[in-house]
Write a protein that holds these residues in place. Structure first.
Motif, PDB file in Angstrom:
ATOM      1  N   PHE A 184       0.888  -1.246   0.087  1.00  0.00           N
ATOM      2  CA  PHE A 184       0.037  -0.030   0.126  1.00  0.00           C
ATOM      3  C   PHE A 184       0.748   1.162   0.019  1.00  0.00           C
ATOM      4  O   PHE A 184       1.865   1.247   0.565  1.00  0.00           O
ATOM      5  CB  PHE A 184      -0.841  -0.188   1.271  1.00  0.00           C
ATOM      6  N   VAL A 185       0.435   2.308  -0.691  1.00  0.00           N
ATOM      7  CA  VAL A 185       0.954   3.490  -0.874  1.00  0.00           C
ATOM      8  C   VAL A 185      -0.164   4.420  -0.239  1.00  0.00           C
ATOM      9  O   VAL A 185      -0.770   4.774  -1.121  1.00  0.00           O
ATOM     10  CB  VAL A 185       1.612   3.748  -2.199  1.00  0.00           C
ATOM     11  N   VAL A 186       0.156   5.375   0.586  1.00  0.00           N
ATOM     12  CA  VAL A 186      -0.713   6.266   1.263  1.00  0.00           C
ATOM     13  C   VAL A 186       0.199   7.453   1.505  1.00  0.00           C
ATOM     14  O   VAL A 186       0.755   7.651   2.457  1.00  0.00           O
ATOM     15  CB  VAL A 186      -1.500   5.751   2.506  1.00  0.00           C
ATOM     16  N   SER A 187       0.257   8.424   0.753  1.00  0.00           N
ATOM     17  CA  SER A 187       1.058   9.504   0.734  1.00  0.00           C
ATOM     18  C   SER A 187       0.520  10.798   1.725  1.00  0.00           C
ATOM     19  O   SER A 187      -0.694  10.523   2.098  1.00  0.00           O
ATOM     20  CB  SER A 187       1.243  10.220  -0.590  1.00  0.00           C
ATOM     21  N   LYS A 188       1.274  11.712   2.143  1.00  0.00           N
ATOM     22  CA  LYS A 188       0.945  12.878   2.952  1.00  0.00           C
ATOM     23  C   LYS A 188      -0.100  13.753   2.263  1.00  0.00           C
ATOM     24  O   LYS A 188      -0.945  14.436   3.073  1.00  0.00           O
ATOM     25  CB  LYS A 188       2.103  13.653   3.349  1.00  0.00           C
ATOM     26  N   VAL A 235      -2.889  10.239  11.271  1.00  0.00           N
ATOM     27  CA  VAL A 235      -3.977   9.205  11.653  1.00  0.00           C
ATOM     28  C   VAL A 235      -5.018   9.032  10.704  1.00  0.00           C
ATOM     29  O   VAL A 235      -5.385   7.620  10.592  1.00  0.00           O
ATOM     30  CB  VAL A 235      -4.789  10.173  12.820  1.00  0.00           C
ATOM     31  N   VAL A 236      -5.275   9.911   9.730  1.00  0.00           N
ATOM     32  CA  VAL A 236      -5.948   9.738   8.480  1.00  0.00           C
ATOM     33  C   VAL A 236      -5.549   8.665   7.654  1.00  0.00           C
ATOM     34  O   VAL A 236      -6.208   7.789   6.990  1.00  0.00           O
ATOM     35  CB  VAL A 236      -6.313  10.929   7.877  1.00  0.00           C
ATOM     36  N   ARG A 237      -4.111   8.681   7.409  1.00  0.00           N
ATOM     37  CA  ARG A 237      -3.481   7.772   6.378  1.00  0.00           C
ATOM     38  C   ARG A 237      -3.509   6.506   7.048  1.00  0.00           C
ATOM     39  O   ARG A 237      -3.583   5.478   6.266  1.00  0.00           O
ATOM     40  CB  ARG A 237      -1.999   8.246   6.358  1.00  0.00           C
ATOM     41  N   ASN A 238      -3.310   6.426   8.283  1.00  0.00           N
ATOM     42  CA  ASN A 238      -3.177   4.851   8.990  1.00  0.00           C
ATOM     43  C   ASN A 238      -4.618   4.274   8.741  1.00  0.00           C
ATOM     44  O   ASN A 238      -4.842   3.230   8.706  1.00  0.00           O
ATOM     45  CB  ASN A 238      -2.839   4.818  10.349  1.00  0.00           C
ATOM     46  N   HIS A 239      -5.775   5.293   9.170  1.00  0.00           N
ATOM     47  CA  HIS A 239      -7.227   4.755   9.015  1.00  0.00           C
ATOM     48  C   HIS A 239      -7.315   4.236   7.511  1.00  0.00           C
ATOM     49  O   HIS A 239      -7.922   3.290   7.373  1.00  0.00           O
ATOM     50  CB  HIS A 239      -7.966   5.852   9.340  1.00  0.00           C
ATOM     51  N   VAL A 240      -7.102   5.011   6.314  1.00  0.00           N
ATOM     52  CA  VAL A 240      -7.104   4.665   5.289  1.00  0.00           C
ATOM     53  C   VAL A 240      -6.395   3.212   4.798  1.00  0.00           C
ATOM     54  O   VAL A 240      -7.057   2.282   4.323  1.00  0.00           O
ATOM     55  CB  VAL A 240      -6.766   5.722   4.293  1.00  0.00           C
ATOM     56  N   LYS A 241      -5.090   3.177   5.342  1.00  0.00           N
ATOM     57  CA  LYS A 241      -4.413   2.111   5.150  1.00  0.00           C
ATOM     58  C   LYS A 241      -5.048   0.731   5.724  1.00  0.00           C
ATOM     59  O   LYS A 241      -5.144  -0.072   5.421  1.00  0.00           O
ATOM     60  CB  LYS A 241      -2.996   2.114   5.658  1.00  0.00           C
ATOM     61  N   ARG A 284      -2.364   2.165  -4.337  1.00  0.00           N
ATOM     62  CA  ARG A 284      -2.173   3.656  -4.085  1.00  0.00           C
ATOM     63  C   ARG A 284      -3.491   4.480  -3.781  1.00  0.00           C
ATOM     64  O   ARG A 284      -4.135   4.600  -4.593  1.00  0.00           O
ATOM     65  CB  ARG A 284      -1.191   4.200  -5.246  1.00  0.00           C
ATOM     66  N   ALA A 285      -3.391   4.949  -2.420  1.00  0.00           N
ATOM     67  CA  ALA A 285      -4.780   5.814  -2.102  1.00  0.00           C
ATOM     68  C   ALA A 285      -4.339   7.184  -2.596  1.00  0.00           C
ATOM     69  O   ALA A 285      -3.408   7.833  -2.650  1.00  0.00           O
ATOM     70  CB  ALA A 285      -4.836   5.968  -0.465  1.00  0.00           C
ATOM     71  N   LEU A 286      -5.650   7.619  -2.984  1.00  0.00           N
ATOM     72  CA  LEU A 286      -5.484   9.218  -3.473  1.00  0.00           C
ATOM     73  C   LEU A 286      -6.374   9.882  -2.362  1.00  0.00           C
ATOM     74  O   LEU A 286      -6.983   9.271  -1.629  1.00  0.00           O
ATOM     75  CB  LEU A 286      -6.376   9.214  -4.789  1.00  0.00           C
ATOM     76  N   PRO A 287      -6.201  11.356  -2.432  1.00  0.00           N
ATOM     77  CA  PRO A 287      -6.681  12.132  -1.497  1.00  0.00           C
ATOM     78  C   PRO A 287      -8.165  12.050  -1.138  1.00  0.00           C
ATOM     79  O   PRO A 287      -8.575  12.074   0.191  1.00  0.00           O
ATOM     80  CB  PRO A 287      -6.513  13.571  -1.903  1.00  0.00           C
ATOM     81  N   PRO A 288      -9.052  11.932  -2.179  1.00  0.00           N
ATOM     82  CA  PRO A 288     -10.396  11.454  -1.916  1.00  0.00           C
ATOM     83  C   PRO A 288     -10.764  10.259  -0.798  1.00  0.00           C
ATOM     84  O   PRO A 288     -11.650   9.967  -0.439  1.00  0.00           O
ATOM     85  CB  PRO A 288     -10.982  11.367  -3.345  1.00  0.00           C
ATOM     86  N   ALA A 289      -9.662   9.349  -0.787  1.00  0.00           N
ATOM     87  CA  ALA A 289      -9.986   8.187   0.092  1.00  0.00           C
ATOM     88  C   ALA A 289      -9.975   8.623   1.625  1.00  0.00           C
ATOM     89  O   ALA A 289     -10.620   7.793   2.212  1.00  0.00           O
ATOM     90  CB  ALA A 289      -8.681   7.122  -0.176  1.00  0.00           C
ATOM     91  N   SER A 290      -9.567   9.538   1.767  1.00  0.00           N
ATOM     92  CA  SER A 290      -9.703  10.118   3.277  1.00  0.00           C
ATOM     93  C   SER A 290     -11.049  10.284   3.661  1.00  0.00           C
ATOM     94  O   SER A 290     -11.708  10.194   4.952  1.00  0.00           O
ATOM     95  CB  SER A 290      -8.811  11.364   3.610  1.00  0.00           C
ATOM     96  N   GLU A 291     -11.974  10.714   2.849  1.00  0.00           N
ATOM     97  CA  GLU A 291     -13.344  10.882   3.187  1.00  0.00           C
ATOM     98  C   GLU A 291     -14.212   9.962   2.487  1.00  0.00           C
ATOM     99  O   GLU A 291     -15.370  10.078   2.542  1.00  0.00           O
ATOM    100  CB  GLU A 291     -13.860  12.532   2.314  1.00  0.00           C
ATOM    101  N   ALA A 292     -13.505   9.130   2.059  1.00  0.00           N
ATOM    102  CA  ALA A 292     -14.718   7.963   1.391  1.00  0.00           C
ATOM    103  C   ALA A 292     -14.975   7.066   2.352  1.00  0.00           C
ATOM    104  O   ALA A 292     -14.482   6.668   3.301  1.00  0.00           O
ATOM    105  CB  ALA A 292     -13.645   7.199   0.132  1.00  0.00           C
TER     106      ALA A 292
END
Length: 111
Positions: free
Chosen positions: A46-50, A56-62, A85-93
């Motif tokens: 998994f790739v979850v960038s800043k 906290v949000v990145r770990n939740h998405v991951k 690879r997570a994109l920025p909208p993944a944080s709100e999905a």
């Protein structure tokens, strides 16, 4: 949690999967699937960038993506490398949105 044998950790393998693997994208993520030369189980990284958010949000998405990928391991071809690879909208999905995007992408790259 993914078993240790199914985790992708080597940066060179990540790079190779992204460069030569098949790619499919959705609103919340991009998936790269490459066949591995070495026989063995399918491995997932998994790739979850800043850009996705705070730590906290990145770990939740991951965690969500890891759980979704674990449920779909049996549908993937053997000895493959999957990079999600997570994109920025993944944080709100929602979890369901991430799952449907992952399914759609996996269907496209598995063809």
């Amino acid at each position: 949690m993914l078993p240790a044998s199914r985790r992708l950790r080597e940066s060179e393998t990540f790079r190779a999967a992204v460069r030569r693997g098949r790619r499919a994208g959705a609103r919340t993520l991009v998936v790269h699937l490459a066949r591995d030369e070495e026989p063995g189980p399918t491995r997932v990284g998994f790739v979850v960038s800043k850009a996705v958010g705070t730590a906290v949000v990145r770990n939740h998405v991951k965690r969500r993506l890891r759980h979704l990928a674990r449920e779909r391991l049996d549908t993937l071809p053997g000895s493959a490398v999957l990079v999600v690879r997570a994109l920025p909208p993944a944080s709100e999905a929602s979890y369901a949105e991430l799952g449907s995007d992952l399914d759609r992408c996996l269907d496209r790259v598995a063809r």
